[in-house]
Design a protein around this motif. Structure first.
Motif, PDB file in Angstrom:
ATOM      1  N   VAL A 200      -2.919   1.096  57.965  1.00  0.00           N
ATOM      2  CA  VAL A 200      -3.877   2.138  57.608  1.00  0.00           C
ATOM      3  C   VAL A 200      -4.471   1.905  56.223  1.00  0.00           C
ATOM      4  O   VAL A 200      -5.322   2.668  55.780  1.00  0.00           O
ATOM      5  CB  VAL A 200      -3.237   3.551  57.702  1.00  0.00           C
ATOM      6  CG1 VAL A 200      -2.943   3.886  59.154  1.00  0.00           C
ATOM      7  CG2 VAL A 200      -1.979   3.651  56.873  1.00  0.00           C
ATOM      8  N   ASN A 201      -4.046   0.857  55.545  1.00  0.00           N
ATOM      9  CA  ASN A 201      -4.660   0.472  54.277  1.00  0.00           C
ATOM     10  C   ASN A 201      -5.861  -0.424  54.558  1.00  0.00           C
ATOM     11  O   ASN A 201      -6.108  -0.817  55.688  1.00  0.00           O
ATOM     12  CB  ASN A 201      -3.658  -0.290  53.406  1.00  0.00           C
ATOM     13  CG  ASN A 201      -2.520   0.590  52.956  1.00  0.00           C
ATOM     14  OD1 ASN A 201      -2.649   1.800  52.886  1.00  0.00           O
ATOM     15  ND2 ASN A 201      -1.386  -0.016  52.671  1.00  0.00           N
ATOM     16  N   GLU A 202      -6.576  -0.790  53.494  1.00  0.00           N
ATOM     17  CA  GLU A 202      -7.688  -1.719  53.661  1.00  0.00           C
ATOM     18  C   GLU A 202      -7.183  -3.057  54.163  1.00  0.00           C
ATOM     19  O   GLU A 202      -6.185  -3.575  53.677  1.00  0.00           O
ATOM     20  CB  GLU A 202      -8.410  -1.940  52.329  1.00  0.00           C
ATOM     21  CG  GLU A 202      -9.396  -0.879  51.988  1.00  0.00           C
ATOM     22  CD  GLU A 202     -10.237  -1.251  50.773  1.00  0.00           C
ATOM     23  OE1 GLU A 202      -9.981  -2.290  50.121  1.00  0.00           O
ATOM     24  OE2 GLU A 202     -11.151  -0.482  50.471  1.00  0.00           O
ATOM     25  N   MET A 203      -7.861  -3.596  55.145  1.00  0.00           N
ATOM     26  CA  MET A 203      -7.516  -4.896  55.710  1.00  0.00           C
ATOM     27  C   MET A 203      -8.632  -5.878  55.374  1.00  0.00           C
ATOM     28  O   MET A 203      -9.800  -5.509  55.346  1.00  0.00           O
ATOM     29  CB  MET A 203      -7.369  -4.798  57.229  1.00  0.00           C
ATOM     30  CG  MET A 203      -6.240  -3.914  57.687  1.00  0.00           C
ATOM     31  SD  MET A 203      -4.641  -4.615  57.345  1.00  0.00           S
ATOM     32  CE  MET A 203      -4.688  -6.070  58.347  1.00  0.00           C
ATOM     33  N   THR A 204      -8.259  -7.116  55.143  1.00  0.00           N
ATOM     34  CA  THR A 204      -9.229  -8.176  54.892  1.00  0.00           C
ATOM     35  C   THR A 204      -9.164  -9.152  56.049  1.00  0.00           C
ATOM     36  O   THR A 204      -8.097  -9.642  56.401  1.00  0.00           O
ATOM     37  CB  THR A 204      -8.904  -8.907  53.575  1.00  0.00           C
ATOM     38  OG1 THR A 204      -8.878  -7.947  52.517  1.00  0.00           O
ATOM     39  CG2 THR A 204      -9.937  -9.967  53.276  1.00  0.00           C
TER      40      THR A 204
ATOM     41  N   ASN B  25      -9.604 -11.410  69.141  1.00  0.00           N
ATOM     42  CA  ASN B  25     -10.322 -11.320  70.407  1.00  0.00           C
ATOM     43  C   ASN B  25     -11.530 -10.398  70.381  1.00  0.00           C
ATOM     44  O   ASN B  25     -12.366 -10.470  71.276  1.00  0.00           O
ATOM     45  CB  ASN B  25      -9.374 -10.863  71.516  1.00  0.00           C
ATOM     46  CG  ASN B  25      -8.240 -11.832  71.727  1.00  0.00           C
ATOM     47  OD1 ASN B  25      -8.421 -13.034  71.643  1.00  0.00           O
ATOM     48  ND2 ASN B  25      -7.058 -11.300  71.984  1.00  0.00           N
ATOM     49  N   TYR B  26     -11.620  -9.522  69.401  1.00  0.00           N
ATOM     50  CA  TYR B  26     -12.699  -8.542  69.407  1.00  0.00           C
ATOM     51  C   TYR B  26     -13.518  -8.568  68.118  1.00  0.00           C
ATOM     52  O   TYR B  26     -14.722  -8.788  68.151  1.00  0.00           O
ATOM     53  CB  TYR B  26     -12.114  -7.149  69.647  1.00  0.00           C
ATOM     54  CG  TYR B  26     -13.151  -6.072  69.789  1.00  0.00           C
ATOM     55  CD1 TYR B  26     -13.950  -5.992  70.919  1.00  0.00           C
ATOM     56  CD2 TYR B  26     -13.342  -5.136  68.786  1.00  0.00           C
ATOM     57  CE1 TYR B  26     -14.906  -5.011  71.044  1.00  0.00           C
ATOM     58  CE2 TYR B  26     -14.292  -4.146  68.907  1.00  0.00           C
ATOM     59  CZ  TYR B  26     -15.078  -4.080  70.037  1.00  0.00           C
ATOM     60  OH  TYR B  26     -16.030  -3.110  70.150  1.00  0.00           O
ATOM     61  N   LEU B  27     -12.850  -8.363  66.979  1.00  0.00           N
ATOM     62  CA  LEU B  27     -13.579  -8.307  65.714  1.00  0.00           C
ATOM     63  C   LEU B  27     -14.272  -9.622  65.388  1.00  0.00           C
ATOM     64  O   LEU B  27     -15.378  -9.629  64.851  1.00  0.00           O
ATOM     65  CB  LEU B  27     -12.638  -7.918  64.569  1.00  0.00           C
ATOM     66  CG  LEU B  27     -12.125  -6.494  64.561  1.00  0.00           C
ATOM     67  CD1 LEU B  27     -11.234  -6.263  63.354  1.00  0.00           C
ATOM     68  CD2 LEU B  27     -13.249  -5.507  64.587  1.00  0.00           C
ATOM     69  N   ASP B  28     -13.635 -10.722  65.715  1.00  0.00           N
ATOM     70  CA  ASP B  28     -14.203 -12.035  65.439  1.00  0.00           C
ATOM     71  C   ASP B  28     -15.595 -12.162  66.063  1.00  0.00           C
ATOM     72  O   ASP B  28     -16.552 -12.554  65.403  1.00  0.00           O
ATOM     73  CB  ASP B  28     -13.267 -13.115  65.968  1.00  0.00           C
ATOM     74  CG  ASP B  28     -13.587 -14.482  65.441  1.00  0.00           C
ATOM     75  OD1 ASP B  28     -13.585 -14.635  64.199  1.00  0.00           O
ATOM     76  OD2 ASP B  28     -13.847 -15.384  66.254  1.00  0.00           O
ATOM     77  N   SER B  29     -15.720 -11.799  67.335  1.00  0.00           N
ATOM     78  CA  SER B  29     -17.016 -11.929  68.011  1.00  0.00           C
ATOM     79  C   SER B  29     -18.029 -10.921  67.484  1.00  0.00           C
ATOM     80  O   SER B  29     -19.215 -11.238  67.362  1.00  0.00           O
ATOM     81  CB  SER B  29     -16.845 -11.779  69.515  1.00  0.00           C
ATOM     82  OG  SER B  29     -16.350 -10.506  69.839  1.00  0.00           O
ATOM     83  N   ILE B  30     -17.588  -9.705  67.145  1.00  0.00           N
ATOM     84  CA  ILE B  30     -18.511  -8.712  66.603  1.00  0.00           C
ATOM     85  C   ILE B  30     -19.068  -9.156  65.251  1.00  0.00           C
ATOM     86  O   ILE B  30     -20.274  -9.070  64.999  1.00  0.00           O
ATOM     87  CB  ILE B  30     -17.821  -7.335  66.473  1.00  0.00           C
ATOM     88  CG1 ILE B  30     -17.645  -6.728  67.844  1.00  0.00           C
ATOM     89  CG2 ILE B  30     -18.624  -6.387  65.594  1.00  0.00           C
ATOM     90  CD1 ILE B  30     -16.927  -5.409  67.840  1.00  0.00           C
ATOM     91  N   PHE B  31     -18.200  -9.647  64.365  1.00  0.00           N
ATOM     92  CA  PHE B  31     -18.649 -10.100  63.049  1.00  0.00           C
ATOM     93  C   PHE B  31     -19.582 -11.292  63.172  1.00  0.00           C
ATOM     94  O   PHE B  31     -20.598 -11.376  62.494  1.00  0.00           O
ATOM     95  CB  PHE B  31     -17.459 -10.424  62.163  1.00  0.00           C
ATOM     96  CG  PHE B  31     -16.655  -9.218  61.747  1.00  0.00           C
ATOM     97  CD1 PHE B  31     -17.237  -7.980  61.576  1.00  0.00           C
ATOM     98  CD2 PHE B  31     -15.292  -9.335  61.523  1.00  0.00           C
ATOM     99  CE1 PHE B  31     -16.492  -6.889  61.188  1.00  0.00           C
ATOM    100  CE2 PHE B  31     -14.535  -8.240  61.132  1.00  0.00           C
ATOM    101  CZ  PHE B  31     -15.139  -7.002  60.968  1.00  0.00           C
ATOM    102  N   LYS B  32     -19.241 -12.237  64.040  1.00  0.00           N
ATOM    103  CA  LYS B  32     -20.094 -13.414  64.213  1.00  0.00           C
ATOM    104  C   LYS B  32     -21.455 -13.023  64.775  1.00  0.00           C
ATOM    105  O   LYS B  32     -22.482 -13.498  64.304  1.00  0.00           O
ATOM    106  CB  LYS B  32     -19.415 -14.437  65.111  1.00  0.00           C
ATOM    107  CG  LYS B  32     -18.285 -15.168  64.417  1.00  0.00           C
ATOM    108  CD  LYS B  32     -17.627 -16.194  65.318  1.00  0.00           C
ATOM    109  CE  LYS B  32     -16.533 -16.928  64.564  1.00  0.00           C
ATOM    110  NZ  LYS B  32     -15.850 -17.939  65.372  1.00  0.00           N
TER     111      LYS B  32
ATOM    112  N   PHE C 292     -14.504  -9.885  55.554  1.00  0.00           N
ATOM    113  CA  PHE C 292     -14.812  -8.507  55.888  1.00  0.00           C
ATOM    114  C   PHE C 292     -13.639  -7.631  55.465  1.00  0.00           C
ATOM    115  O   PHE C 292     -12.489  -7.992  55.676  1.00  0.00           O
ATOM    116  CB  PHE C 292     -15.034  -8.356  57.398  1.00  0.00           C
ATOM    117  CG  PHE C 292     -16.165  -9.194  57.909  1.00  0.00           C
ATOM    118  CD1 PHE C 292     -17.465  -8.725  57.877  1.00  0.00           C
ATOM    119  CD2 PHE C 292     -15.924 -10.461  58.427  1.00  0.00           C
ATOM    120  CE1 PHE C 292     -18.504  -9.497  58.347  1.00  0.00           C
ATOM    121  CE2 PHE C 292     -16.960 -11.243  58.895  1.00  0.00           C
ATOM    122  CZ  PHE C 292     -18.252 -10.757  58.851  1.00  0.00           C
ATOM    123  N   VAL C 293     -13.952  -6.482  54.885  1.00  0.00           N
ATOM    124  CA  VAL C 293     -12.929  -5.514  54.501  1.00  0.00           C
ATOM    125  C   VAL C 293     -13.155  -4.270  55.355  1.00  0.00           C
ATOM    126  O   VAL C 293     -14.265  -3.756  55.429  1.00  0.00           O
ATOM    127  CB  VAL C 293     -13.023  -5.170  52.997  1.00  0.00           C
ATOM    128  CG1 VAL C 293     -11.979  -4.122  52.632  1.00  0.00           C
ATOM    129  CG2 VAL C 293     -12.846  -6.422  52.156  1.00  0.00           C
TER     130      VAL C 293
END
Length: 157
Positions: A79-83, A144-151, A117-118
């Motif tokens: 629940v903290n900031e993730m990088t 599987n999910y964030l990688d494709s969204i960011f790209k 990305f933070v």
């Protein structure tokens, strides 16, 4: 063959008390250790009840929690900031794998971009996150999910 079974079951009859004692000790040990799970500081947990086929409506905070064995599971989320980084790893680059974002320029050349990305997870939506991604860990969701969204966000802007 009948003699073999008779000898085996005869042996079990003699050692029955020992076997029952060992089995009971293992069962008690599992009951004492298995249901206690720890949620570290900076994380919250979502309990999943496999009998009811759904996550509970509340999350659990950091600390020790009781989880019924074979009935409940506990998935923890930060629940903290993730990088999250998408970058070219030199070891993989030598092997021909480019993990960075490859995007075209205006003159149709290709450029590799390393990105960071933070993000933070909304604590009130952790149960929804659990249900949407079928209880996967945050690293699985990132890969599987964030990688494709960011790209896609970088390539299509």
């Amino acid at each position: 063959m009948k003699n073999l079974f008779a000898k085996f079951f005869g042996f079990l009859g003699k050692k029955k008390k020992v076997l029952i004692s060992v089995a009971a000790a293992v069962f008690v040990l599992l009951l004492l250790i298995a249901p206690i799970k720890k949620v570290d500081i900076g994380y919250k947990g979502v309990k999943y009840n496999s009998l009811a086929k759904g996550a509970t409506e509340t999350t659990v905070s950091s600390g020790w929690h009781f989880v019924l064995p074979f009935v409940q599971e506990l998935q923890v989320y930060p629940v903290n900031e993730m990088t999250y980084k998408i970058y070219r790893d030199n070891k993989n680059w030598i092997n021909g794998i480019d993990a960075s974002i490859v995007t075209p320029t205006l003159d149709h050349q290709k450029v590799s971009i390393d990105s960071t990305f933070v993000y933070t997870l909304d604590q009130s939506k952790l149960v929804d996150l659990y249900n949407r991604f079928n209880g996967k860990s945050i690293t699985d969701i990132e890969k599987n999910y964030l990688d494709s969204i960011f790209k896609d966000a970088i390539v299509n802007t």
